[in-house]
Design a protein around this motif. Structure first.
Motif, PDB file in Angstrom:
ATOM      1  N   UNK A 108       0.755  -1.125   0.065  1.00  0.00           N
ATOM      2  CA  UNK A 108       0.214  -0.121  -0.039  1.00  0.00           C
ATOM      3  C   UNK A 108       0.705   1.244   0.075  1.00  0.00           C
ATOM      4  N   UNK A 109       0.737   1.876  -1.156  1.00  0.00           N
ATOM      5  CA  UNK A 109       1.609   3.359  -1.082  1.00  0.00           C
ATOM      6  C   UNK A 109       1.035   4.590  -0.101  1.00  0.00           C
ATOM      7  N   UNK A 110       1.941   4.910   0.470  1.00  0.00           N
ATOM      8  CA  UNK A 110       1.669   5.848   1.767  1.00  0.00           C
ATOM      9  C   UNK A 110       1.218   7.109   1.079  1.00  0.00           C
ATOM     10  N   UNK A 111       0.486   7.809   1.694  1.00  0.00           N
ATOM     11  CA  UNK A 111      -0.237   9.232   1.021  1.00  0.00           C
ATOM     12  C   UNK A 111      -0.983   9.800   2.375  1.00  0.00           C
ATOM     13  N   UNK A 112      -1.266  11.086   2.055  1.00  0.00           N
ATOM     14  CA  UNK A 112      -2.127  11.783   3.115  1.00  0.00           C
ATOM     15  C   UNK A 112      -3.306  11.064   3.129  1.00  0.00           C
ATOM     16  N   UNK A 113      -4.002  10.363   2.276  1.00  0.00           N
ATOM     17  CA  UNK A 113      -5.112   9.725   2.165  1.00  0.00           C
ATOM     18  C   UNK A 113      -5.405   8.578   3.135  1.00  0.00           C
ATOM     19  N   UNK A 114      -3.954   7.684   3.087  1.00  0.00           N
ATOM     20  CA  UNK A 114      -4.072   6.642   3.850  1.00  0.00           C
ATOM     21  C   UNK A 114      -3.764   6.689   5.393  1.00  0.00           C
ATOM     22  N   UNK A 115      -3.715   7.942   5.944  1.00  0.00           N
ATOM     23  CA  UNK A 115      -3.185   8.201   7.265  1.00  0.00           C
ATOM     24  C   UNK A 115      -4.417   7.669   8.294  1.00  0.00           C
ATOM     25  N   UNK A 116      -5.600   7.930   8.027  1.00  0.00           N
ATOM     26  CA  UNK A 116      -6.612   7.706   8.637  1.00  0.00           C
ATOM     27  C   UNK A 116      -7.687   6.659   8.102  1.00  0.00           C
ATOM     28  N   UNK A 117      -7.033   5.807   7.045  1.00  0.00           N
ATOM     29  CA  UNK A 117      -7.868   4.878   6.565  1.00  0.00           C
ATOM     30  C   UNK A 117      -7.795   3.437   7.546  1.00  0.00           C
ATOM     31  N   UNK A 118      -9.315   3.337   7.908  1.00  0.00           N
ATOM     32  CA  UNK A 118      -9.256   1.872   8.738  1.00  0.00           C
ATOM     33  C   UNK A 118     -10.053   1.052   7.771  1.00  0.00           C
ATOM     34  N   UNK A 119     -10.111   1.248   6.505  1.00  0.00           N
ATOM     35  CA  UNK A 119     -11.011   0.361   5.780  1.00  0.00           C
ATOM     36  C   UNK A 119     -10.453  -1.220   5.426  1.00  0.00           C
ATOM     37  N   UNK A 120     -11.012  -2.025   4.572  1.00  0.00           N
ATOM     38  CA  UNK A 120     -10.294  -3.178   4.420  1.00  0.00           C
ATOM     39  C   UNK A 120      -9.028  -3.126   3.433  1.00  0.00           C
ATOM     40  N   UNK A 121      -8.853  -1.911   2.867  1.00  0.00           N
ATOM     41  CA  UNK A 121      -7.618  -1.595   2.098  1.00  0.00           C
ATOM     42  C   UNK A 121      -6.409  -2.151   3.181  1.00  0.00           C
ATOM     43  N   UNK A 122      -6.641  -1.878   4.306  1.00  0.00           N
ATOM     44  CA  UNK A 122      -5.527  -2.240   5.357  1.00  0.00           C
ATOM     45  C   UNK A 122      -5.903  -3.226   6.106  1.00  0.00           C
ATOM     46  N   UNK A 123      -7.186  -3.607   6.688  1.00  0.00           N
ATOM     47  CA  UNK A 123      -7.478  -4.502   7.586  1.00  0.00           C
ATOM     48  C   UNK A 123      -7.712  -5.848   6.847  1.00  0.00           C
ATOM     49  N   UNK A 124      -7.964  -6.033   5.512  1.00  0.00           N
ATOM     50  CA  UNK A 124      -8.019  -6.996   4.728  1.00  0.00           C
ATOM     51  C   UNK A 124      -6.856  -7.524   4.170  1.00  0.00           C
ATOM     52  N   UNK A 125      -5.500  -6.568   4.300  1.00  0.00           N
ATOM     53  CA  UNK A 125      -4.319  -6.889   3.727  1.00  0.00           C
ATOM     54  C   UNK A 125      -3.446  -7.792   4.781  1.00  0.00           C
ATOM     55  N   UNK A 126      -3.236  -9.058   4.745  1.00  0.00           N
ATOM     56  CA  UNK A 126      -2.734  -9.938   5.793  1.00  0.00           C
ATOM     57  C   UNK A 126      -1.061  -9.672   5.769  1.00  0.00           C
ATOM     58  N   UNK A 127      -0.575  -9.126   4.508  1.00  0.00           N
ATOM     59  CA  UNK A 127       0.798  -8.724   4.327  1.00  0.00           C
ATOM     60  C   UNK A 127       1.227  -7.265   5.056  1.00  0.00           C
ATOM     61  N   UNK A 128       0.110  -6.485   5.464  1.00  0.00           N
ATOM     62  CA  UNK A 128       0.644  -5.183   5.963  1.00  0.00           C
ATOM     63  C   UNK A 128       0.918  -5.239   7.379  1.00  0.00           C
ATOM     64  N   UNK A 129       1.903  -4.491   7.700  1.00  0.00           N
ATOM     65  CA  UNK A 129       2.295  -4.306   8.949  1.00  0.00           C
ATOM     66  C   UNK A 129       2.220  -5.475   9.846  1.00  0.00           C
ATOM     67  N   UNK A 130       2.851  -6.715   9.316  1.00  0.00           N
ATOM     68  CA  UNK A 130       3.057  -7.817  10.025  1.00  0.00           C
ATOM     69  C   UNK A 130       4.287  -8.276  10.581  1.00  0.00           C
ATOM     70  N   UNK A 131       5.178  -7.465  10.127  1.00  0.00           N
ATOM     71  CA  UNK A 131       6.647  -7.867  10.652  1.00  0.00           C
ATOM     72  C   UNK A 131       7.481  -8.874   9.846  1.00  0.00           C
ATOM     73  N   UNK A 132       6.944  -9.425   8.727  1.00  0.00           N
ATOM     74  CA  UNK A 132       7.425 -10.188   7.789  1.00  0.00           C
ATOM     75  C   UNK A 132       7.442  -9.711   6.449  1.00  0.00           C
TER      76      UNK A 132
END
Length: 632
Positions: free
Chosen positions: A365-389
């Motif tokens: 997921x490319x970081x942008x001002x729009x992603x700062x407050x995004x709590x949608x499935x874009x993040x929560x449904x991405x199992x590879x995001x912020x997992x330390x792997x």
């Protein structure tokens, strides 16, 4: 331990600061297989050598492949250079204990000299390869003679193998039986009573000797070849003009000068006084690049010295006969060595390898001002995001000021032989550590040293990872450090405000939670022209939208001072869940039950579990009252 993120906000409702550090414990997959050692003849552990089909003996060169007893592999070439006294052909004998080369002599000349250069190319990059040199690998007839052996060697290029410089040492030099046909009575005779001597006595001593290039007083002869009478058990030479001489037709060597009774044995020599020259080489003695040593004459089946050149790309051995005299030629010869056997082998030891990368743990997921407050499935449904792997769609981070260190956890010092690695081009690091540098049970730490100011200021893994060295484990790989930009932080803070008349009994949870007007409910839109005496209730939502548990989260919010002074007002701050906030943490009451004014609200430290279909959430509520207007 997880670090405690401190979060600060001011009255502007959308100003959410998310500077935080989240530490998680990495899971290391440690894989290494050690092949069993195979018993070998003397000298041992030389490796299995196979010649290529193109190798011929006639040109004095060979090539092929090798496998060490520890299972490491590589290829080799051997090139011969004849200098004096040897024919151009040689016999190569490969097998499971190195490759042995029999050199064919040319007896028409003396001062024999030849060289071999062996070059290896390891295909195993997780072991340190050592080129070994011995006299013979197999039970072969014949013997060696006294020779000066010189070594020169080259390092592997730093971008090809390891940064350790090549190093030559004496690996083995045990005492062995000297061979009379090579050493003669200068070494093996004994003085009896009077001027009588015994010939060909058993002598057991180390074969390799410290070279003394300023001396050339190693002599071959037999006592019974001198003028005199008796036999090998008791022989008395006769003197001519004070010196001993060879009998007619018996000259097979050279006598030391002056050839007195005292000087015809090395053990009793007084002129020259050479009893202490050519002393035995101790094991682990280093041999400098271009340095030399002397090997004494031993039957090939008895020889078991080993020279070892660690981490060398190539080694050139120059072999030069230096004995004055010879058992087979009636002449003044120097260095006639007849046939000589030389063996090369390769030994390997697994090195400790620590490797990994610093990567962008953004799940693609490319970081942008729009992603700062995004709590949608874009993040929560991405199992590879912020997992330390590190995932396939996550790239390494490169920065000329980013480093990784390998340290001793107790002292904090860099492990011997290592320096901090700068991740400016690939984002990957690799530390190669010699086997004897670390000990089983030792704790080493990989430490990520981040630039003082950079874009990836949110950790998804700990910046310091401890590893305990385990017996048999040498490869510690995929030890990665995860980072994201602030806009892709797992912790998302949303701040809402609600303007109202001050009500000591305000129910935070009954306030309209979704409105665009801060006068009708909690809203993230600005509250403008708020009159002194009005109250503003605040709600701060803390979300974890990542796939890593967040611990030690703490929220601090500073009350507004300009342009209007703000202070706490009842009802007391609340947390949901309740452990997010306790009254005694930042707000106190006076004797009348009124809030004692403080300038900030500070939550308890709390945890937010990783996402499970939706983000986890904690909420903090508090109420403030606008008071005196402050002039700018």
């Amino acid at each position: 331990m997880a670090s405690r993120p401190t979060l600060t906000s001011v009255i502007t409702p959308t100003n959410i600061i998310t500077a935080h550090r989240i530490c998680v414990r990495p899971v290391l997959a440690l894989l290494f297989f050690i092949m069993p050692l195979i018993a070998q003849a003397i000298p041992a552990n030389m490796g299995t050598f196979t010649l290529s089909t193109s190798t011929t003996s006639s040109n004095g060169s060979a090539s092929g492949s090798y496998t060490t007893s520890a299972g490491a592999t590589g290829t080799f070439t051997i090139v011969r250079k004849e200098m004096s006294g040897y024919q151009s052909n040689a016999i190569f004998t490969p097998g499971n204990n190195g490759i042995m080369i029999q050199n064919q002599s040319n007896t028409t000349s003396d001062r024999d000299k030849f060289s071999y250069t062996i070059t290896i190319t390891p295909t195993d990059k997780n072991s340190i390869h050592t080129i070994k040199i011995g006299q013979t690998s197999y039970n072969t007839g014949g013997n060696s003679e006294v020779a000066r052996q010189s070594l020169s060697y080259t390092d592997f290029a730093t971008n090809e193998q390891f940064t350790f410089p090549a190093r030559a040492t004496v690996l083995e030099n045990p005492s062995v039986n000297y061979f009379f046909g090579a050493m003669g009575d200068y070494f093996m005779g004994q003085k009896l009573s009077g001027n009588s001597f015994s010939s060909n006595n058993s002598t057991v001593s180390p074969q390799l000797r410290v070279d003394d290039p300023n001396r050339n007083d190693l002599y071959y002869y037999s006592l019974t070849a001198l003028n005199g009478n008796g036999n090998s058990s008791s022989f008395t030479p006769t003197l001519t003009n004070g010196n001993v001489t060879f009998a007619a037709g018996q000259k097979r060597g050279t006598l030391p000068a002056p050839a007195t009774f005292e000087n015809i044995l090395k053990s009793t020599s007084t002129s020259p006084n050479n009893q202490t020259t050519y002393s035995a080489l101790s094991t682990n003695t280093p041999i400098s690049n271009g340095g030399s040593y002397v090997s004494y004459g031993i039957a090939n089946s008895d020889s078991n010295y080993v020279m070892a050149v660690q981490n060398a790309k190539s080694v050139t051995l120059t072999y030069e006969g230096i004995m004055k005299g010879n058992s087979a030629i009636e002449a003044d010869v120097v260095g006639e060595t007849y046939n000589e056997w030389i063996s090369f082998g390769v030994e390997s030891k697994p090195i400790y390898v620590f490797s990994g990368s610093v990567f962008n743990d953004n799940g693609g997921i490319t970081a942008s001002p729009a992603t700062r407050l995004d709590t949608s499935a874009t993040f929560t449904g991405n199992r590879g995001y912020f997992n330390g792997v590190r995932e396939d769609n996550e790239s390494e981070i490169t920065d000329p000021n980013l480093q990784v260190r390998l340290t001793d956890c107790n002292s904090g010092n860099d492990i011997t032989g290592t320096t901090p690695q700068t991740l400016s081009s690939t984002g990957k690091y690799r530390f190669n550590v010699l086997p004897n540098t670390l000990t089983v049970g030792q704790n080493v730490c990989l430490v990520e040293v981040e630039p003082s100011s950079w874009d990836y200021n949110i950790d998804t893994t700990a910046n310091k990872k401890q590893i305990t060295i385990t017996r048999g484990d040498y490869n510690y790989s995929n030890i990665d450090f995860g980072e994201v930009k602030a806009e892709n932080a797992a912790l998302v803070l949303k701040k809402y405000q609600y303007v109202q008349d001050c009500n000591d009994n305000l129910n935070y949870t009954s306030i309209n939670q979704s409105t665009t007007n801060p006068s009708t409910g909690f809203s993230m839109n600005p509250a403008r022209n708020v009159e002194p005496g009005k109250c503003i209730a605040y709600k701060i939502e803390a979300y974890n939208r990542g796939n890593t548990d967040l611990s030690e989260v703490q929220i601090t919010d500073v009350l507004q001072k300009i342009p209007t002074q703000s202070k706490f007002h009842l009802p007391l701050p609340e947390g949901n869940p309740a452990q997010v906030f306790s009254n005694n943490n930042s707000v106190t009451l006076d004797a009348n039950g009124k809030i004692v004014s403080n300038d900030r609200v500070v939550s308890n430290a709390f945890s937010l579990a990783k996402v499970s279909g939706s983000p986890t959430l904690a909420t903090l509520y508090f109420n403030t009252k606008y008071d005196t207007t402050v002039s700018n």
